[in-house]
Design a protein around this motif. Structure first.
Motif, PDB file in Angstrom:
ATOM      1  N   GLY A  76       0.348  -1.282  -0.033  1.00  0.00           N
ATOM      2  CA  GLY A  76      -0.515  -0.276  -0.161  1.00  0.00           C
ATOM      3  C   GLY A  76       0.387   1.386  -0.527  1.00  0.00           C
ATOM      4  N   VAL A  77       0.372   2.014  -0.500  1.00  0.00           N
ATOM      5  CA  VAL A  77       0.781   3.127  -0.265  1.00  0.00           C
ATOM      6  C   VAL A  77       0.120   4.407   1.447  1.00  0.00           C
ATOM      7  N   SER A  78       1.593   5.173   1.565  1.00  0.00           N
ATOM      8  CA  SER A  78       1.388   5.555   3.155  1.00  0.00           C
ATOM      9  C   SER A  78       0.580   7.028   2.924  1.00  0.00           C
ATOM     10  N   ALA A  79       0.061   7.582   4.258  1.00  0.00           N
ATOM     11  CA  ALA A  79      -1.038   8.438   4.036  1.00  0.00           C
ATOM     12  C   ALA A  79      -0.612   9.116   2.740  1.00  0.00           C
ATOM     13  N   TRP A 127       4.754   1.057   0.853  1.00  0.00           N
ATOM     14  CA  TRP A 127       5.118  -0.081   0.963  1.00  0.00           C
ATOM     15  C   TRP A 127       4.557  -1.318   0.528  1.00  0.00           C
ATOM     16  N   LEU A 128       5.336  -2.634  -0.043  1.00  0.00           N
ATOM     17  CA  LEU A 128       5.663  -3.852  -0.584  1.00  0.00           C
ATOM     18  C   LEU A 128       5.569  -4.830   1.240  1.00  0.00           C
ATOM     19  N   SER A 129       4.743  -6.047   1.013  1.00  0.00           N
ATOM     20  CA  SER A 129       5.508  -7.372   1.367  1.00  0.00           C
ATOM     21  C   SER A 129       7.095  -8.148   0.398  1.00  0.00           C
ATOM     22  N   GLY A 130       7.127  -8.593   1.436  1.00  0.00           N
ATOM     23  CA  GLY A 130       8.389  -9.788   0.598  1.00  0.00           C
ATOM     24  C   GLY A 130       7.826 -10.985   0.847  1.00  0.00           C
ATOM     25  N   ARG A 131       6.755 -11.848   0.503  1.00  0.00           N
ATOM     26  CA  ARG A 131       6.282 -12.562   0.572  1.00  0.00           C
ATOM     27  C   ARG A 131       6.787 -14.154   1.289  1.00  0.00           C
ATOM     28  N   TYR A 132       8.098 -14.036   0.701  1.00  0.00           N
ATOM     29  CA  TYR A 132       9.365 -15.292   1.037  1.00  0.00           C
ATOM     30  C   TYR A 132       9.998 -14.739   0.918  1.00  0.00           C
ATOM     31  N   HIS A 133      10.474 -13.424   1.568  1.00  0.00           N
ATOM     32  CA  HIS A 133      12.049 -13.352   2.209  1.00  0.00           C
ATOM     33  C   HIS A 133      11.561 -12.443   3.954  1.00  0.00           C
ATOM     34  N   ASN A 134      10.480 -12.831   4.517  1.00  0.00           N
ATOM     35  CA  ASN A 134       9.970 -11.945   5.554  1.00  0.00           C
ATOM     36  C   ASN A 134      11.132 -10.524   5.895  1.00  0.00           C
ATOM     37  N   VAL A 148       9.695  -6.602   4.960  1.00  0.00           N
ATOM     38  CA  VAL A 148       8.716  -5.358   4.359  1.00  0.00           C
ATOM     39  C   VAL A 148       9.493  -4.452   3.069  1.00  0.00           C
ATOM     40  N   TYR A 149       8.939  -3.858   1.884  1.00  0.00           N
ATOM     41  CA  TYR A 149      10.064  -3.400   1.219  1.00  0.00           C
ATOM     42  C   TYR A 149      10.146  -1.693   1.451  1.00  0.00           C
ATOM     43  N   VAL A 150      10.348  -0.596   1.400  1.00  0.00           N
ATOM     44  CA  VAL A 150       9.547   0.539   1.676  1.00  0.00           C
ATOM     45  C   VAL A 150      10.003   1.218   0.135  1.00  0.00           C
ATOM     46  N   ALA A 186      15.208  -2.289   3.476  1.00  0.00           N
ATOM     47  CA  ALA A 186      13.729  -2.863   4.020  1.00  0.00           C
ATOM     48  C   ALA A 186      14.165  -4.030   5.092  1.00  0.00           C
ATOM     49  N   VAL A 187      12.716  -4.041   5.609  1.00  0.00           N
ATOM     50  CA  VAL A 187      12.724  -3.918   6.885  1.00  0.00           C
ATOM     51  C   VAL A 187      12.520  -5.687   7.498  1.00  0.00           C
ATOM     52  N   GLY A 188      13.203  -6.098   8.610  1.00  0.00           N
ATOM     53  CA  GLY A 188      12.697  -7.908   8.282  1.00  0.00           C
ATOM     54  C   GLY A 188      10.949  -8.016   9.511  1.00  0.00           C
ATOM     55  N   SER A 189      10.327  -9.028   8.902  1.00  0.00           N
ATOM     56  CA  SER A 189       9.104  -8.730   9.389  1.00  0.00           C
ATOM     57  C   SER A 189       9.100 -10.592  10.394  1.00  0.00           C
ATOM     58  N   GLY A 190       9.930 -11.174  10.558  1.00  0.00           N
ATOM     59  CA  GLY A 190       9.749 -11.905  11.550  1.00  0.00           C
ATOM     60  C   GLY A 190       9.820 -12.947  10.981  1.00  0.00           C
ATOM     61  N   LYS A 191      10.087 -14.132  11.219  1.00  0.00           N
ATOM     62  CA  LYS A 191      10.510 -15.863  10.746  1.00  0.00           C
ATOM     63  C   LYS A 191       8.523 -15.931  10.913  1.00  0.00           C
ATOM     64  N   ASP A 192       9.046 -16.734   9.611  1.00  0.00           N
ATOM     65  CA  ASP A 192       7.671 -17.268   9.623  1.00  0.00           C
ATOM     66  C   ASP A 192       5.920 -16.532   9.894  1.00  0.00           C
ATOM     67  N   GLU A 193       6.226 -15.558   9.164  1.00  0.00           N
ATOM     68  CA  GLU A 193       5.039 -14.423   8.978  1.00  0.00           C
ATOM     69  C   GLU A 193       3.998 -15.164   8.270  1.00  0.00           C
ATOM     70  N   ARG A 194       3.183 -15.098   8.212  1.00  0.00           N
ATOM     71  CA  ARG A 194       1.337 -15.408   7.466  1.00  0.00           C
ATOM     72  C   ARG A 194       1.980 -14.015   6.594  1.00  0.00           C
ATOM     73  N   HIS A 195       1.219 -14.764   5.285  1.00  0.00           N
ATOM     74  CA  HIS A 195       1.061 -14.046   4.096  1.00  0.00           C
ATOM     75  C   HIS A 195       0.410 -12.883   4.140  1.00  0.00           C
ATOM     76  N   GLY A 196       1.003 -11.635   3.407  1.00  0.00           N
ATOM     77  CA  GLY A 196       0.455 -10.226   3.506  1.00  0.00           C
ATOM     78  C   GLY A 196       1.220  -9.519   4.856  1.00  0.00           C
ATOM     79  N   SER A 197       0.649  -8.140   4.523  1.00  0.00           N
ATOM     80  CA  SER A 197       1.632  -7.121   6.017  1.00  0.00           C
ATOM     81  C   SER A 197       1.124  -6.398   7.101  1.00  0.00           C
ATOM     82  N   SER A 198      -0.225  -7.147   7.483  1.00  0.00           N
ATOM     83  CA  SER A 198      -0.682  -6.910   8.255  1.00  0.00           C
ATOM     84  C   SER A 198      -1.248  -8.571   9.225  1.00  0.00           C
ATOM     85  N   GLU A 199      -0.978  -7.916  10.905  1.00  0.00           N
ATOM     86  CA  GLU A 199      -1.220  -9.104  11.253  1.00  0.00           C
ATOM     87  C   GLU A 199      -2.654  -9.630  11.644  1.00  0.00           C
ATOM     88  N   GLU A 200      -2.549 -10.780  11.721  1.00  0.00           N
ATOM     89  CA  GLU A 200      -3.796 -11.373  12.570  1.00  0.00           C
ATOM     90  C   GLU A 200      -5.047 -11.011  13.048  1.00  0.00           C
TER      91      GLU A 200
END
Length: 86
Positions: free
Chosen positions: A27-30, A36-43, A45-47, A58-72
């Protein structure tokens, strides 16, 4: 990643992600200055910055995160909408 002119739909540049990355949803910042794009296979987030242009960080999102860039959200989509999740 190809950058397209929104009027002509023609390529006007490329933004490179070190190691190739795996850009996916985002998505685009406000303020409209960053993409901002999620790095689906690299855990990651690209800014991307429209003014620079290119990859800002490129910000690490953590190991084994779910698909996408938002919390469950507890209760799923309905829980996010204020429903009972049923």
């Amino acid at each position: 990643m190809a950058v397209l002119d929104t009027t002509t739909h023609q390529p006007i540049g490329k933004w490179h992600i070190p190691g190739g990355g795996s850009p996916d949803m985002g998505g685009v910042s406000a303020d409209g200055k960053q993409l901002w794009l999620s790095g689906r296979y690299h855990n990651e987030v690209y800014v991307f910055d429209w003014t620079t242009p290119g990859l800002l960080e490129a910000v690490g999102s953590g190991k084994d995160e779910r698909h996408g860039s938002s919390e469950e959200v507890p209760g799923g989509v309905e829980g996010a909408r204020g429903g009972d999740g049923a």
